[in-house]
Enzyme design. Structure first.
Site, PDB file in Angstrom:
ATOM      1  N   ASP A  13      28.595 -11.679  20.334  1.00 40.63           N
ATOM      2  CA  ASP A  13      27.493 -11.394  19.412  1.00 40.63           C
ATOM      3  C   ASP A  13      27.370 -12.633  18.533  1.00 40.63           C
ATOM      4  O   ASP A  13      28.272 -12.939  17.765  1.00 40.63           O
ATOM      5  CB  ASP A  13      27.864 -10.145  18.593  1.00 40.63           C
ATOM      6  CG  ASP A  13      26.899  -9.864  17.443  1.00 40.63           C
ATOM      7  OD1 ASP A  13      26.002 -10.683  17.185  1.00 40.63           O
ATOM      8  OD2 ASP A  13      27.066  -8.803  16.806  1.00 40.63           O
ATOM      9  N   TYR A 227      39.237  -7.198   9.566  1.00 39.42           N
ATOM     10  CA  TYR A 227      38.166  -6.558  10.311  1.00 39.42           C
ATOM     11  C   TYR A 227      36.896  -7.400  10.243  1.00 39.42           C
ATOM     12  O   TYR A 227      36.417  -7.719   9.181  1.00 39.42           O
ATOM     13  CB  TYR A 227      37.887  -5.179   9.732  1.00 39.42           C
ATOM     14  CG  TYR A 227      38.949  -4.190  10.072  1.00 39.42           C
ATOM     15  CD1 TYR A 227      39.069  -3.716  11.372  1.00 39.42           C
ATOM     16  CD2 TYR A 227      39.834  -3.729   9.112  1.00 39.42           C
ATOM     17  CE1 TYR A 227      40.044  -2.799  11.695  1.00 39.42           C
ATOM     18  CE2 TYR A 227      40.815  -2.813   9.427  1.00 39.42           C
ATOM     19  CZ  TYR A 227      40.910  -2.348  10.717  1.00 39.42           C
ATOM     20  OH  TYR A 227      41.868  -1.440  11.039  1.00 39.42           O
ATOM     21  N   LYS A 230      33.051  -5.031  15.673  1.00 42.11           N
ATOM     22  CA  LYS A 230      33.655  -4.338  16.811  1.00 42.11           C
ATOM     23  C   LYS A 230      33.691  -5.251  18.014  1.00 42.11           C
ATOM     24  O   LYS A 230      32.951  -6.214  18.122  1.00 42.11           O
ATOM     25  CB  LYS A 230      32.844  -3.094  17.141  1.00 42.11           C
ATOM     26  CG  LYS A 230      33.332  -1.869  16.402  1.00 42.11           C
ATOM     27  CD  LYS A 230      34.590  -1.270  17.011  1.00 42.11           C
ATOM     28  CE  LYS A 230      35.197  -0.250  16.082  1.00 42.11           C
ATOM     29  NZ  LYS A 230      36.597  -0.452  15.788  1.00 42.11           N
TER      30      LYS A 230
HETATM   31  P1  13P Z   1      28.296  -4.978  16.070  1.00 43.01           P
HETATM   32  O1  13P Z   1      29.806  -4.885  16.247  1.00 43.01           O
HETATM   33  O2  13P Z   1      27.562  -4.580  17.305  1.00 43.01           O
HETATM   34  O3  13P Z   1      27.910  -6.332  15.566  1.00 43.01           O
HETATM   35  O4  13P Z   1      27.874  -3.882  14.984  1.00 43.01           O
HETATM   36  C1  13P Z   1      28.430  -3.953  13.708  1.00 43.01           C
HETATM   37  C2  13P Z   1      27.882  -2.977  12.739  1.00 43.01           C
HETATM   38  O5  13P Z   1      28.213  -3.068  11.583  1.00 43.01           O
HETATM   39  C3  13P Z   1      27.002  -1.884  13.162  1.00 43.01           C
HETATM   40  O6  13P Z   1      26.659  -1.062  12.076  1.00 43.01           O
HETATM   41 MG    MG Z   2      26.434  -7.537  15.381  1.00 46.76          MG
HETATM   42 MG    MG Z   3      27.502  -5.504  19.138  1.00 51.35          MG
END
Ligand code: 13P
Ligand code: MG
Ligand code: MG
Ligand code: 13P
Length: 376
Positions: A13, A227, A230
């Site tokens: 990302d 953190y 994700k």
């Molecule tokens: P991503 O991990 O897809 O970037 O999403 C993060 C997020 O905070 C979604 O609310």
């Molecule tokens: Mg993102």
């Molecule tokens: Mg993502």
């Protein structure tokens, strides 16, 4: 003898349009331009799920090849430049290092690679998810390769009857163990039932030892020590002729199982199977999405893709996922919709704790001082 091919799926990302929902087409164009015509690459396909760019690359350089990893890294760096120019959200989010250091693992992007001799016919399914984590594949991989109620081939195909070996990783202690299915499924389930820590990394055919599946198991937060988003995962699965049929690979997704991720990486929600056209999670930044692209390999060429969840037969799974999403959302900030504290990505807990620590009174001390004073 078929050609030895390596199939690498590398994702990152590097900036969202808008927020964390989608990828800007200019980034995808940039990635396509940089991969096509590269002499190392036999063929490539660039797609996205939500805000994650997925690079699907075939080559003959083997796994963990520095040049291939560097190529992918450079693609993500170039896409980050575009993302910065457009001021996309979280530009460069998943690139943890300032420069490439020989192997893309540990630098932020997720990666799944397998090397094999191309069969007479080589169907593969590539699963890609957004708003969740690598452990999201545990339940479907278990069903695909160990559950005869999902995969009749385990019972009726003589080439599959022997079962499969599962390589499971402990992402906290950085260890691996091999389990033999079906004999050891009860032992294995003790671990893979905890997908935040134990992830199925690879699956092997037990008779031939051939690679059947591989997943990305990177956890950004563990790499960065904090953190930071994700680790939206990918997974490659070989199909047919001793491996599960394409339909056996897709069948687990007719049940939208609960995964960790969704809003701020801190909520549990159903994994919704969608077509690429619907792979832009918006409701509460979700619910988490999975897409499946099918390819036939031909001398390393990626023939396809077929967008496998673009099938009305998955409508009911999507409907059920929406129903579950409604139900879970009504829990608001309460567990188990909100993840337990250790899993919370953008948690304010340490800050709130720091602010309030003087106001927490030890009950033990209170009892001791009361009994010393002779009161109750
Ligand atoms: P991503 O991990 O897809 O970037 O999403 C993060 C997020 O905070 C979604 O609310
Ligand atoms: Mg993102
Ligand atoms: Mg993502
Ligand atoms: P290893 O961590 O086993 O080297 O994995 C490499 C790979 O294939 C990534 O999926």
């Amino acid at each position: 003898m078929g050609k030895r091919i390596t199939l690498s799926v590398i994702k990152a990302d590097v900036g969202g349009l808008v927020g964390h929902t989608n990828v800007h087409p200019e980034l995808l164009e940039k990635a396509r331009g940089l991969l096509s015509g590269n002499p190392l690459v036999i063929d490539s396909y660039v797609t996205h799920v939500g805000d994650d760019i997925n690079l699907i690359i075939t080559h003959e350089a083997g796994r963990n090849n520095g040049e291939i990893h560097e190529l992918a890294w450079n693609v993500f760096v170039a896409c980050t430049e575009v993302a910065k120019k457009l001021k996309l959200y979280g530009a460069g989010q998943d690139l943890l290092a300032d420069a490439f250091t020989g192997n893309i693992k540990g630098l932020g992007p997720g990666i799944a690679e397998m090397e094999f001799e191309e069969r007479t016919s080589e169907p593969v399914v590539i699963l890609m998810a957004d708003k969740t984590e690598p452990g999201a594949w545990n339940l479907p991989l278990y069903k695909i390769f160990a559950d005869p109620f999902n995969t009749p081939g385990l019972v009726i195909d003589p080439k599959m009857h022997c079962g499969f070996n599962f390589e499971v990783r402990d992402l906290i202690e950085d260890k691996k163990i091999i389990f033999s299915a079906p004999e050891e499924i009860y032992d294995m389930l003790v671990f893979i039932g905890a997908p935040g820590r134990y992830c199925i990394k690879r699956v092997f055919h037990k008779d031939t030892g051939d690679i059947a599946a591989v997943s990305s198991t990177q956890r950004l937060n563990l790499m960065a020590g904090r953190y930071i988003g994700k680790d939206d995962p990918v997974c490659i699965i070989r199909c047919q002729s001793g491996f599960p049929a394409v339909g056996e690979v897709l069948e687990p997704f007719a049940h939208p199982h609960l995964v960790s991720g969704w809003m701020r990486g801190s909520h549990c929600g159903p994994l919704m199977p969608v077509s690429v056209n619907d792979a832009h999670p918006t409701r509460f930044d979700g619910p988490p999405r999975v897409i499946a692209l099918g390819f036939q390999l031909s001398e390393g060429k990626l023939v396809g893709p077929q967008d496998l969840f673009a099938d009305p037969a998955f409508d009911r799974a999507r409907e059920q996922a929406n129903y579950i999403a409604d139900y879970l959302r009504r829990h608001g900030p309460f567990e188990p919709h909100r993840l337990h504290l250790e899993e919370m990505e953008y948690t304010t807990m340490p800050l709130v704790m720091e602010k309030l620590k003087e106001r927490f009174i030890s009950m033990r001390q209170l009892r001791e001082s009361k009994s010393a004073a002779g009161t109750t």
